[in-house]
Design a protein around this motif. Sequence first.
Motif, PDB file in Angstrom:
ATOM      1  N   GLU A  66      87.882 -20.630  48.496  1.00  0.00           N
ATOM      2  CA  GLU A  66      89.238 -20.233  48.104  1.00  0.00           C
ATOM      3  C   GLU A  66      89.362 -18.729  47.866  1.00  0.00           C
ATOM      4  N   LEU A  67      88.225 -18.018  47.763  1.00  0.00           N
ATOM      5  CA  LEU A  67      88.263 -16.572  47.527  1.00  0.00           C
ATOM      6  C   LEU A  67      87.917 -15.764  48.775  1.00  0.00           C
ATOM      7  N   MET A  68      87.589 -16.445  49.862  1.00  0.00           N
ATOM      8  CA  MET A  68      87.068 -15.730  51.036  1.00  0.00           C
ATOM      9  C   MET A  68      88.058 -14.727  51.621  1.00  0.00           C
ATOM     10  N   GLU A  69      89.303 -15.133  51.784  1.00  0.00           N
ATOM     11  CA  GLU A  69      90.268 -14.235  52.414  1.00  0.00           C
ATOM     12  C   GLU A  69      90.449 -12.954  51.609  1.00  0.00           C
ATOM     13  N   SER A  70      90.582 -13.075  50.292  1.00  0.00           N
ATOM     14  CA  SER A  70      90.762 -11.879  49.465  1.00  0.00           C
ATOM     15  C   SER A  70      89.487 -11.048  49.407  1.00  0.00           C
ATOM     16  N   PHE A 128      87.188 -10.774  51.879  1.00  0.00           N
ATOM     17  CA  PHE A 128      86.996 -10.102  53.173  1.00  0.00           C
ATOM     18  C   PHE A 128      88.080  -9.053  53.436  1.00  0.00           C
ATOM     19  N   PHE A 129      89.331  -9.376  53.140  1.00  0.00           N
ATOM     20  CA  PHE A 129      90.438  -8.505  53.549  1.00  0.00           C
ATOM     21  C   PHE A 129      91.109  -7.771  52.403  1.00  0.00           C
ATOM     22  N   GLY A 130      90.741  -8.083  51.150  1.00  0.00           N
ATOM     23  CA  GLY A 130      91.349  -7.411  50.016  1.00  0.00           C
ATOM     24  C   GLY A 130      92.703  -8.023  49.656  1.00  0.00           C
ATOM     25  N   TYR A 131      93.343  -7.491  48.624  1.00  0.00           N
ATOM     26  CA  TYR A 131      94.652  -8.011  48.224  1.00  0.00           C
ATOM     27  C   TYR A 131      95.453  -6.907  47.557  1.00  0.00           C
ATOM     28  N   GLN A 132      96.774  -7.115  47.541  1.00  0.00           N
ATOM     29  CA  GLN A 132      97.672  -6.159  46.924  1.00  0.00           C
ATOM     30  C   GLN A 132      98.091  -6.638  45.537  1.00  0.00           C
ATOM     31  N   ARG A 133      98.502  -5.699  44.758  1.00  0.00           N
ATOM     32  CA  ARG A 133      98.940  -6.020  43.390  1.00  0.00           C
ATOM     33  C   ARG A 133     100.065  -7.052  43.426  1.00  0.00           C
ATOM     34  N   GLY A 134      99.939  -8.086  42.603  1.00  0.00           N
ATOM     35  CA  GLY A 134     100.960  -9.122  42.528  1.00  0.00           C
ATOM     36  C   GLY A 134     100.839 -10.202  43.582  1.00  0.00           C
ATOM     37  N   ALA A 135      99.802 -10.144  44.419  1.00  0.00           N
ATOM     38  CA  ALA A 135      99.649 -11.138  45.480  1.00  0.00           C
ATOM     39  C   ALA A 135      99.420 -12.529  44.910  1.00  0.00           C
ATOM     40  N   GLY A 170      96.775 -12.671  38.358  1.00  0.00           N
ATOM     41  CA  GLY A 170      95.562 -11.921  38.057  1.00  0.00           C
ATOM     42  C   GLY A 170      95.341 -10.727  38.966  1.00  0.00           C
ATOM     43  N   ALA A 171      96.149 -10.587  40.025  1.00  0.00           N
ATOM     44  CA  ALA A 171      96.025  -9.425  40.923  1.00  0.00           C
ATOM     45  C   ALA A 171      96.769  -8.252  40.294  1.00  0.00           C
ATOM     46  N   MET A 172      96.077  -7.496  39.443  1.00  0.00           N
ATOM     47  CA  MET A 172      96.710  -6.434  38.662  1.00  0.00           C
ATOM     48  C   MET A 172      96.785  -5.107  39.400  1.00  0.00           C
ATOM     49  N   ARG A 173      96.008  -4.966  40.474  1.00  0.00           N
ATOM     50  CA  ARG A 173      96.025  -3.706  41.235  1.00  0.00           C
ATOM     51  C   ARG A 173      95.590  -3.978  42.676  1.00  0.00           C
ATOM     52  N   ASP A 174      95.876  -3.025  43.566  1.00  0.00           N
ATOM     53  CA  ASP A 174      95.429  -3.131  44.956  1.00  0.00           C
ATOM     54  C   ASP A 174      93.906  -3.071  44.979  1.00  0.00           C
ATOM     55  N   THR A 175      93.292  -4.004  45.678  1.00  0.00           N
ATOM     56  CA  THR A 175      91.831  -4.082  45.726  1.00  0.00           C
ATOM     57  C   THR A 175      91.355  -4.193  47.166  1.00  0.00           C
ATOM     58  N   PRO A 176      90.502  -3.255  47.626  1.00  0.00           N
ATOM     59  CA  PRO A 176      90.012  -3.324  49.006  1.00  0.00           C
ATOM     60  C   PRO A 176      89.006  -4.454  49.174  1.00  0.00           C
ATOM     61  N   GLY A 177      88.973  -5.036  50.360  1.00  0.00           N
ATOM     62  CA  GLY A 177      88.018  -6.088  50.669  1.00  0.00           C
ATOM     63  C   GLY A 177      86.783  -5.530  51.359  1.00  0.00           C
ATOM     64  N   MET A 193      88.333 -19.808  57.790  1.00  0.00           N
ATOM     65  CA  MET A 193      87.998 -18.395  57.684  1.00  0.00           C
ATOM     66  C   MET A 193      87.502 -17.862  59.023  1.00  0.00           C
ATOM     67  N   GLN A 194      86.903 -18.706  59.826  1.00  0.00           N
ATOM     68  CA  GLN A 194      86.426 -18.272  61.140  1.00  0.00           C
ATOM     69  C   GLN A 194      87.579 -17.784  62.015  1.00  0.00           C
ATOM     70  N   VAL A 195      88.728 -18.454  61.925  1.00  0.00           N
ATOM     71  CA  VAL A 195      89.910 -18.051  62.702  1.00  0.00           C
ATOM     72  C   VAL A 195      90.351 -16.642  62.301  1.00  0.00           C
ATOM     73  N   LYS A 196      90.409 -16.386  61.004  1.00  0.00           N
ATOM     74  CA  LYS A 196      90.858 -15.080  60.506  1.00  0.00           C
ATOM     75  C   LYS A 196      89.844 -13.986  60.816  1.00  0.00           C
ATOM     76  N   LEU A 197      88.577 -14.330  60.763  1.00  0.00           N
ATOM     77  CA  LEU A 197      87.537 -13.351  61.095  1.00  0.00           C
ATOM     78  C   LEU A 197      87.613 -12.980  62.564  1.00  0.00           C
ATOM     79  N   LEU A 198      87.834 -13.964  63.413  1.00  0.00           N
ATOM     80  CA  LEU A 198      87.954 -13.708  64.855  1.00  0.00           C
ATOM     81  C   LEU A 198      89.086 -12.727  65.139  1.00  0.00           C
ATOM     82  N   ARG A 199      90.230 -12.938  64.510  1.00  0.00           N
ATOM     83  CA  ARG A 199      91.364 -12.038  64.736  1.00  0.00           C
ATOM     84  C   ARG A 199      91.046 -10.621  64.256  1.00  0.00           C
ATOM     85  N   ALA A 200      90.412 -10.506  63.099  1.00  0.00           N
ATOM     86  CA  ALA A 200      90.078  -9.184  62.565  1.00  0.00           C
ATOM     87  C   ALA A 200      89.140  -8.431  63.504  1.00  0.00           C
TER      88      ALA A 200
END
Length: 474
Positions: free
Chosen positions: A207-211, A213-220, A223-230, A252-259
């Motif tokens: 459940e944490l893999m996408e964030s 690998f790719f990071g998340y923005q504040r408010g996503a 608990g997402a209090m600030r922009d965080t790089p993946g 997650m394999q699908v998203k990794l392939l696209r990246a």
Amino acid sequence: MSANDTTAKALIVDDEADIRELVEITLSRMAIETLAVATLSEARKALAGGHFDLCLTDMRLPDGEGVELVEHISERHPHCPVAVITAYGSAASAVASLKAGAFDFVSKPIDVAGLRALVGQALKLAGLDHDAPPHPSLDASPRLIGNTPSMKRLRETIAKLARSQAPVYITGESGTGKELVARMIHAEGPRMGSAFVPVNCGAIPSELMESEFFGYQRGAFTGAMRDTPGLFARADGGTLFLDEVADLPLTMQVKLLRAIQERAIRPVGANAETAVDVRVICATHRNLATEVTQGRFREDLYYRLNVIEVHVPPLRERRADIAALASRILEALARKMRLRRVPHLSTGALEALEDYSFPGNIRELENILERAVTLSEDAVIDRQYLRLSSPLSEPSAQQESGMGVARSTNEFSSSAADNGMDTSADLESQLEALERERIRAALEACQYNKTKAAKRLGITFRALRYRLAKLGMN
């Protein structure tokens, strides 16, 4: 290098005039001299008559395929990095060019920023990037120990792969040193001055893999209090090492392939993608081809990651390297444990190690030697301190040992349950808990006299001191 030893020179091969012009303008702004031609035959003539530090070629030419030029340059001009220009979404062409020896590829329509980054990496390979950090010294770089033929071949392969940007798939048993191979590919290539980011894919909750690998923005999310790089953002310009990649869930394999294909990521909560320049190296002790056949790993991702495969041999296939490996490990242990003298193996101990099967490979060798240094009373490590289960040549003894381990495990589980320990925890945690309890009881019985406690436990004072430090009981 080119004629004046300061200006790089690039050969551009494309039958579309507007593409040639765009590439020429981009490179001229980077102070690179260019020669543009439209056909394969013109390119071969240009290469025969002059020196080039970089070549950019289209995959489809009027008189042939760009992959033919890639193979020609790889054979006759190996010090000239060559990159290919492919049609948008033509993954098969890109992979074919990388396998033929291409340094990298750029997709149409050409992104100028991506092209500049690619050219910058090529200039580092050619030694023309004056802003690049100096190559790390041999002592500072990760190194593979051993002079067996398999290790010599592996080092030669690493040197070739370091000049490419192709994805690398490292295979080998657990504990053979796959991450070290990945670090060497990074350290010997043009990305050496940028980050090497390792990640164990099996250690991240799904459940944490996408964030992650790719990071998340504040408010996503809550608990997402600030922009965080993946991980991709942290590896931008460098290398991302995906260890145990077979453990990635299919979603997650699908998203990794696209990246990987698009060279762009979308942080969780973002509305747009962000371009990233990352070389991907992956490894696993499983057989990915089998995982694909059984439907646990995407076939398209497999072919995207497995452009070039590198196999790391197990320790039992390179027994002649054990003495050198043991010596290096003992030197490191002496520094770690602050010993006055570097321990060394007796003849019998070395023979025992060379007869052992090493199912855990180099990682197991490190553990065996750390235990032996702890138990040994002097600088010479004898055979009995190694506590090896059984040599490879004694299968019956090995089976007996396995039965003994099973009995010991059952006895321990029963004892642990009786003492209120969590028997669902991993074995290492259970052993540490039991060891901590036994040491604490001995210390209390001896009024915290460590010398007496060591005798009560049947170990040396140095071994007790080491275990106290390891368990955080000082």
